[in-house]
Design a protein around this motif. Structure first.
Motif, PDB file in Angstrom:
ATOM      1  N   ALA A  60       0.820  -1.214   0.000  1.00  0.00           N
ATOM      2  CA  ALA A  60       0.000   0.000   0.000  1.00  0.00           C
ATOM      3  C   ALA A  60       0.854   1.265   0.000  1.00  0.00           C
ATOM      4  O   ALA A  60       0.387   2.336  -0.381  1.00  0.00           O
ATOM      5  CB  ALA A  60      -0.926  -0.001   1.214  1.00  0.00           C
ATOM      6  N   GLN A  61       2.109   1.158   0.398  1.00  0.00           N
ATOM      7  CA  GLN A  61       3.021   2.299   0.416  1.00  0.00           C
ATOM      8  C   GLN A  61       3.822   2.430  -0.876  1.00  0.00           C
ATOM      9  O   GLN A  61       4.527   3.414  -1.073  1.00  0.00           O
ATOM     10  CB  GLN A  61       4.004   2.174   1.588  1.00  0.00           C
ATOM     11  N   ALA A  62       3.714   1.456  -1.748  1.00  0.00           N
ATOM     12  CA  ALA A  62       4.480   1.458  -2.993  1.00  0.00           C
ATOM     13  C   ALA A  62       4.013   2.572  -3.912  1.00  0.00           C
ATOM     14  O   ALA A  62       2.833   2.906  -3.963  1.00  0.00           O
ATOM     15  CB  ALA A  62       4.347   0.104  -3.697  1.00  0.00           C
ATOM     16  N   ALA A  63       4.967   3.153  -4.623  1.00  0.00           N
ATOM     17  CA  ALA A  63       4.655   4.229  -5.559  1.00  0.00           C
ATOM     18  C   ALA A  63       5.444   4.021  -6.849  1.00  0.00           C
ATOM     19  O   ALA A  63       6.505   3.396  -6.850  1.00  0.00           O
ATOM     20  CB  ALA A  63       5.010   5.584  -4.943  1.00  0.00           C
ATOM     21  N   GLU A  64       4.904   4.563  -7.921  1.00  0.00           N
ATOM     22  CA  GLU A  64       5.596   4.483  -9.205  1.00  0.00           C
ATOM     23  C   GLU A  64       6.988   5.087  -9.089  1.00  0.00           C
ATOM     24  O   GLU A  64       7.170   6.098  -8.411  1.00  0.00           O
ATOM     25  CB  GLU A  64       4.806   5.229 -10.281  1.00  0.00           C
ATOM     26  N   GLY A  65       7.957   4.452  -9.726  1.00  0.00           N
ATOM     27  CA  GLY A  65       9.324   4.955  -9.731  1.00  0.00           C
ATOM     28  C   GLY A  65      10.210   4.341  -8.669  1.00  0.00           C
ATOM     29  O   GLY A  65      11.428   4.384  -8.790  1.00  0.00           O
ATOM     30  N   GLY A  96       4.573 -17.623  -3.903  1.00  0.00           N
ATOM     31  CA  GLY A  96       4.635 -18.552  -2.783  1.00  0.00           C
ATOM     32  C   GLY A  96       5.455 -19.797  -3.063  1.00  0.00           C
ATOM     33  O   GLY A  96       6.000 -20.411  -2.154  1.00  0.00           O
ATOM     34  N   ASP A  97       5.563 -20.173  -4.331  1.00  0.00           N
ATOM     35  CA  ASP A  97       6.345 -21.359  -4.690  1.00  0.00           C
ATOM     36  C   ASP A  97       7.739 -20.989  -5.218  1.00  0.00           C
ATOM     37  O   ASP A  97       8.350 -21.734  -5.976  1.00  0.00           O
ATOM     38  CB  ASP A  97       5.582 -22.233  -5.681  1.00  0.00           C
ATOM     39  N   ASN A  98       8.234 -19.831  -4.793  1.00  0.00           N
ATOM     40  CA  ASN A  98       9.596 -19.360  -5.074  1.00  0.00           C
ATOM     41  C   ASN A  98       9.917 -19.068  -6.530  1.00  0.00           C
ATOM     42  O   ASN A  98      11.075 -19.083  -6.928  1.00  0.00           O
ATOM     43  CB  ASN A  98      10.642 -20.326  -4.491  1.00  0.00           C
ATOM     44  N   ARG A  99       8.907 -18.788  -7.324  1.00  0.00           N
ATOM     45  CA  ARG A  99       9.160 -18.326  -8.694  1.00  0.00           C
ATOM     46  C   ARG A  99       9.298 -16.811  -8.660  1.00  0.00           C
ATOM     47  O   ARG A  99       8.568 -16.130  -7.952  1.00  0.00           O
ATOM     48  CB  ARG A  99       8.017 -18.722  -9.628  1.00  0.00           C
ATOM     49  N   ILE A 100      10.251 -16.287  -9.419  1.00  0.00           N
ATOM     50  CA  ILE A 100      10.464 -14.839  -9.442  1.00  0.00           C
ATOM     51  C   ILE A 100       9.363 -14.183 -10.266  1.00  0.00           C
ATOM     52  O   ILE A 100       9.181 -14.491 -11.444  1.00  0.00           O
ATOM     53  CB  ILE A 100      11.853 -14.480  -9.992  1.00  0.00           C
ATOM     54  N   LEU A 101       8.640 -13.303  -9.611  1.00  0.00           N
ATOM     55  CA  LEU A 101       7.559 -12.575 -10.262  1.00  0.00           C
ATOM     56  C   LEU A 101       8.085 -11.289 -10.889  1.00  0.00           C
ATOM     57  O   LEU A 101       7.700 -10.897 -11.982  1.00  0.00           O
ATOM     58  CB  LEU A 101       6.482 -12.258  -9.218  1.00  0.00           C
ATOM     59  N   CYS A 102       9.004 -10.640 -10.164  1.00  0.00           N
ATOM     60  CA  CYS A 102       9.566  -9.379 -10.635  1.00  0.00           C
ATOM     61  C   CYS A 102      10.984  -9.277 -10.069  1.00  0.00           C
ATOM     62  O   CYS A 102      11.200  -9.499  -8.874  1.00  0.00           O
ATOM     63  CB  CYS A 102       8.683  -8.235 -10.143  1.00  0.00           C
ATOM     64  N   GLY A 103      11.942  -8.950 -10.894  1.00  0.00           N
ATOM     65  CA  GLY A 103      13.337  -8.984 -10.495  1.00  0.00           C
ATOM     66  C   GLY A 103      13.849  -7.727  -9.807  1.00  0.00           C
ATOM     67  O   GLY A 103      13.321  -6.625 -10.004  1.00  0.00           O
ATOM     68  N   LYS A 104      14.872  -7.942  -9.018  1.00  0.00           N
ATOM     69  CA  LYS A 104      15.595  -6.853  -8.362  1.00  0.00           C
ATOM     70  C   LYS A 104      16.006  -5.829  -9.417  1.00  0.00           C
ATOM     71  O   LYS A 104      16.403  -6.179 -10.520  1.00  0.00           O
ATOM     72  CB  LYS A 104      16.833  -7.438  -7.669  1.00  0.00           C
ATOM     73  N   GLY A 105      15.898  -4.537  -9.078  1.00  0.00           N
ATOM     74  CA  GLY A 105      16.296  -3.487 -10.005  1.00  0.00           C
ATOM     75  C   GLY A 105      15.160  -2.972 -10.874  1.00  0.00           C
ATOM     76  O   GLY A 105      15.336  -2.005 -11.614  1.00  0.00           O
ATOM     77  N   THR A 106      13.988  -3.595 -10.777  1.00  0.00           N
ATOM     78  CA  THR A 106      12.842  -3.164 -11.570  1.00  0.00           C
ATOM     79  C   THR A 106      12.216  -1.913 -10.976  1.00  0.00           C
ATOM     80  O   THR A 106      11.952  -1.852  -9.778  1.00  0.00           O
ATOM     81  CB  THR A 106      11.774  -4.283 -11.629  1.00  0.00           C
ATOM     82  N   ALA A 107      11.977  -0.910 -11.814  1.00  0.00           N
ATOM     83  CA  ALA A 107      11.273   0.293 -11.372  1.00  0.00           C
ATOM     84  C   ALA A 107       9.776  -0.016 -11.369  1.00  0.00           C
ATOM     85  O   ALA A 107       9.250  -0.586 -12.329  1.00  0.00           O
ATOM     86  CB  ALA A 107      11.567   1.464 -12.299  1.00  0.00           C
ATOM     87  N   LEU A 108       9.111   0.335 -10.281  1.00  0.00           N
ATOM     88  CA  LEU A 108       7.689   0.042 -10.165  1.00  0.00           C
ATOM     89  C   LEU A 108       6.850   0.957 -11.035  1.00  0.00           C
ATOM     90  O   LEU A 108       7.113   2.151 -11.134  1.00  0.00           O
ATOM     91  CB  LEU A 108       7.238   0.179  -8.713  1.00  0.00           C
ATOM     92  N   ALA A 114       2.496   1.606 -12.110  1.00  0.00           N
ATOM     93  CA  ALA A 114       1.158   1.395 -11.559  1.00  0.00           C
ATOM     94  C   ALA A 114       0.677  -0.022 -11.863  1.00  0.00           C
ATOM     95  O   ALA A 114       0.055  -0.673 -11.020  1.00  0.00           O
ATOM     96  CB  ALA A 114       0.195   2.431 -12.115  1.00  0.00           C
ATOM     97  N   ALA A 115       0.989  -0.517 -13.048  1.00  0.00           N
ATOM     98  CA  ALA A 115       0.558  -1.862 -13.442  1.00  0.00           C
ATOM     99  C   ALA A 115       1.219  -2.937 -12.583  1.00  0.00           C
ATOM    100  O   ALA A 115       0.566  -3.912 -12.178  1.00  0.00           O
ATOM    101  CB  ALA A 115       0.878  -2.088 -14.921  1.00  0.00           C
ATOM    102  N   ILE A 116       2.497  -2.777 -12.308  1.00  0.00           N
ATOM    103  CA  ILE A 116       3.203  -3.759 -11.484  1.00  0.00           C
ATOM    104  C   ILE A 116       2.647  -3.750 -10.066  1.00  0.00           C
ATOM    105  O   ILE A 116       2.408  -4.807  -9.473  1.00  0.00           O
ATOM    106  CB  ILE A 116       4.726  -3.484 -11.485  1.00  0.00           C
ATOM    107  N   ILE A 117       2.432  -2.565  -9.513  1.00  0.00           N
ATOM    108  CA  ILE A 117       1.898  -2.454  -8.148  1.00  0.00           C
ATOM    109  C   ILE A 117       0.517  -3.115  -8.081  1.00  0.00           C
ATOM    110  O   ILE A 117       0.228  -3.875  -7.148  1.00  0.00           O
ATOM    111  CB  ILE A 117       1.848  -0.977  -7.703  1.00  0.00           C
TER     112      ILE A 117
END
Length: 111
Positions: free
Chosen positions: A7-12, A22-34, A36-39
């Motif tokens: 809920a605190q996440a913001a674009e950028g 939950g089954d340890n698959r990467i949904l979004c990688g480190k270094g990705t800028a957030l 609105a769609a991703i949030i």
């Protein structure tokens, strides 16, 4: 880096750690800028917290960087002549400063 509620996440904001399912698959990688769609995607998938670069969210009652550095100074005040401990103090202070420094925005997913 700071762990925040989705809920605190913001674009950028930039992910500091991979977001996994939950089954340890990467949904979004480190270094990705957030975006609105991703949030929104995280919300739909019931992801409650993420870890972002820097310290973008001010939390009530949280210490300022200056206060945290002063705490470290006070904790090491009795070891002024012990070189390994002075090195440790310096490294702790550097990490505190780096954790609060804004990170440059990375490429967003799909860019």
């Amino acid at each position: 880096m700071q762990q925040i509620a989705i809920a605190q996440a913001a674009e950028g904001m930039v992910l500091a750690k991979d977001v996994e399912t939950g089954d340890n698959r990467i949904l979004c990688g480190k270094g990705t800028a957030l975006s609105a769609a991703i949030i929104e995607r995280f919300r739909r998938m019931d992801i409650s917290h993420i870890t972002v670069e820097g310290h973008p969210v001010v939390e009530e009652g949280a210490k300022s960087l200056k206060e945290e550095l002063l705490d470290v100074e006070n904790r090491f005040s009795k070891v002024r002549h012990i070189k390994p401990l002075l090195y440790l103090k310096k490294r702790i202070q550097e990490r505190l400063i780096a954790s609060r420094r804004p990170q440059p925005a990375a490429k967003s997913e799909g860019s």
